[in-house]
Design an enzyme around this catalytic site. Sequence first.
Site, short mmCIF file in Angstrom:
data_model
loop_
_atom_site.label_atom_id
_atom_site.label_comp_id
_atom_site.label_asym_id
_atom_site.label_seq_id
_atom_site.Cartn_x
_atom_site.Cartn_y
_atom_site.Cartn_z
N LYS A 22 0.84 -1.21 0.00
CA LYS A 22 0.00 0.00 0.00
C LYS A 22 0.86 1.25 0.00
CE LYS A 22 -1.94 1.73 4.02
NZ LYS A 22 -1.68 3.17 4.15
N ASN A 23 1.83 1.29 0.91
CA ASN A 23 2.59 2.54 1.07
C ASN A 23 3.57 2.77 -0.07
OD1 ASN A 23 1.17 2.97 3.35
ND2 ASN A 23 2.86 2.63 4.79
N CYS A 116 -5.99 13.43 11.89
CA CYS A 116 -6.48 12.10 11.56
C CYS A 116 -6.44 11.25 12.81
CB CYS A 116 -5.60 11.47 10.51
SG CYS A 116 -4.10 10.85 11.20
N ARG A 121 -1.51 15.44 12.06
CA ARG A 121 -0.68 14.96 10.97
C ARG A 121 -0.18 16.18 10.21
NH1 ARG A 121 -1.23 9.17 9.81
NH2 ARG A 121 0.45 8.73 8.38
N ASP A 305 3.96 1.11 12.23
CA ASP A 305 2.76 0.42 11.73
C ASP A 305 2.65 -1.00 12.28
OD1 ASP A 305 2.21 2.67 10.31
OD2 ASP A 305 2.61 1.84 8.34
N ARG A 397 -8.69 -0.29 4.45
CA ARG A 397 -7.76 0.68 3.84
C ARG A 397 -6.40 0.06 3.59
NH1 ARG A 397 -6.69 4.57 7.70
NH2 ARG A 397 -4.86 4.79 6.43
C1 UD1 Z 1 4.06 7.00 6.24
C2 UD1 Z 1 3.20 5.78 6.08
C3 UD1 Z 1 2.61 5.37 7.42
C4 UD1 Z 1 3.72 5.17 8.44
C5 UD1 Z 1 4.60 6.40 8.50
C6 UD1 Z 1 5.83 6.23 9.41
C7 UD1 Z 1 2.31 6.06 3.85
C8 UD1 Z 1 1.10 6.29 3.00
N1 UD1 Z 1 2.11 6.10 5.17
O1 UD1 Z 1 3.22 8.04 6.69
O2 UD1 Z 1 1.90 4.13 7.24
O3 UD1 Z 1 3.13 4.98 9.72
O4 UD1 Z 1 5.09 6.73 7.18
O5 UD1 Z 1 6.58 5.14 8.99
O6 UD1 Z 1 3.39 5.77 3.37
N2 UD1 Z 1 5.77 14.96 10.40
C9 UD1 Z 1 5.86 16.31 10.64
N3 UD1 Z 1 5.70 17.18 9.60
C10 UD1 Z 1 5.45 16.75 8.32
C11 UD1 Z 1 5.37 15.36 8.09
C12 UD1 Z 1 5.53 14.48 9.15
O7 UD1 Z 1 6.07 16.74 11.78
O8 UD1 Z 1 5.31 17.58 7.42
C13 UD1 Z 1 5.92 14.00 11.54
C14 UD1 Z 1 4.65 13.17 11.76
O9 UD1 Z 1 3.73 13.85 12.58
C15 UD1 Z 1 5.20 11.93 12.41
C16 UD1 Z 1 6.58 11.77 11.75
O10 UD1 Z 1 6.90 13.02 11.17
O11 UD1 Z 1 5.40 12.16 13.79
C17 UD1 Z 1 6.64 10.69 10.70
O12 UD1 Z 1 5.64 10.92 9.72
P1 UD1 Z 1 5.88 10.54 8.21
O13 UD1 Z 1 7.11 9.76 8.06
O14 UD1 Z 1 5.69 11.76 7.37
O15 UD1 Z 1 4.65 9.58 7.93
P2 UD1 Z 1 3.72 9.56 6.67
O16 UD1 Z 1 4.52 9.78 5.43
O17 UD1 Z 1 2.52 10.40 6.91
#
Ligand code: UD1
Length: 420
Positions: A22-23, A116, A121, A305, A397
């Site tokens: 998925k990711n 979310c 997020r 995850d 999902r």
């Molecule tokens: C992706 C995965 C999700 C997984 C996560 C961490 C997908 C679709 N989803 O989510 O399943 O749990 O990686 O391995 O691939 N953060 C910020 N600012 C930002 C972006 C992120 O502060 O602009 C923080 C988030 O709040 C979180 C951390 O960074 O604490 C990690 O998030 P991130 O790696 O971005 O996760 P996703 O890409 O949303």
Amino acid sequence: MSVWRIKGGSALEGSLTIQGSKNAVLPILAATILTGCETELTNCPALRDVEASLNILRYLGCRVERQEDVIRVDSRPMTGCVIPCELTREMRSSVIFLGAVLARCGEARLSMPGGCELGPRPIDLHLSAMEALGSQVRGEGGEIFCSAPMLRGGIVHLELPSVGATENAMIAACAARGETVITNAAREPEIVDLQNFLRAMGADIDGAGTPVVTIHSFTPADRVGYRIMPDRIAAATMLCACACAGGDVELRGIDSRQTESVTENLEAMGAEVARQSHRLRIRCRQRLRGGRTVITQPYPGFPTDAQPLMMAASLKAEGTTVFVENIFTNRYRQTEELKRLGADIRTEGRVAIITGVERLHGAPVRAEDLRGGASLILAGLGAEGETAVTDRGHVDRGYEGLDKALNALGAQVIKYESEN
Ligand code: UD1
């Protein structure tokens, strides 16, 4: 509303092939619009989030077809650069379209649904990456506007190794003039898969899997074919399912290195694991032992995850297992529901402490998020009697036919739709 009825107590036996990731498929679907071309993706899982991405592509004007695990996207007719709220609401990670739309159109407007189920997020890192590539960025009334008639390469430093922000920066940088260097990049295997796809699209890019990713140049291809990597979290789910129910399960079509942090933990708990490069066999013949501390970290650390899944596997393990969740603030939502099954869990901020119980008993529970929902289903496999998990579609999902996959291994799971 779906209801998953699990009759616990059957050991899992047999082998199964793991779905495509998925990711990995979500950012790759977004990247198909980088230029006008025809893309054929194989090993695509049939999931709600994938459908939501296809709807976004259709809305933007792409021709999209799906036949079993094959998705074809013709992005030549694409005209739109706006993604409205009705579509972004359907998929939390729709921000992944930002870099691709901006790269293709020189502007992008995305409606951003609020927080979310895993807590706030933020998307600040995505936005500052677009700025570092020369885009103007504005946020107004829940909408994000980006505009850059010409993106330019440069240094994109990420304060945190965010998976999504790294992907957005990689995609947008393909359309930038000059070289881009992303520092403190996420190192997850899905980033490597995106790099491989972008190479097939014509990008000269390297470094994915390390903290520095460099996008040198991009010469667009007309046709692209690509196979999506296996889903390492779906694999972790099946490993933990076997740990919960007991049994002997073989997983095929995976990359066993990508689940190493999970298998290592299960082995330390007393599971027997045999690895081959594309197969894994797990045997759980006796009560597992707790005693480890499971600390979630960016890859190659333990994946956030898989934390709720490993928690399900620890509920009956002898002794105490400690969890430390470092990635998301609201990732223990499964714990209150697991307690209804008789689990002994204490949580304090980022830490959860599980004291293994000898027995769990079935009960009605509610899924609050995707992996938390899976955790309840897994715990139900190891509980006496019947567990009924009600779910507003979270589990679908991320899993393609989880009920069928578990039943093929001998579990007793019935899933049906209910009005209330
Ligand atoms: C992706 C995965 C999700 C997984 C996560 C961490 C997908 C679709 N989803 O989510 O399943 O749990 O990686 O391995 O691939 N953060 C910020 N600012 C930002 C972006 C992120 O502060 O602009 C923080 C988030 O709040 C979180 C951390 O960074 O604490 C990690 O998030 P991130 O790696 O971005 O996760 P996703 O890409 O949303």
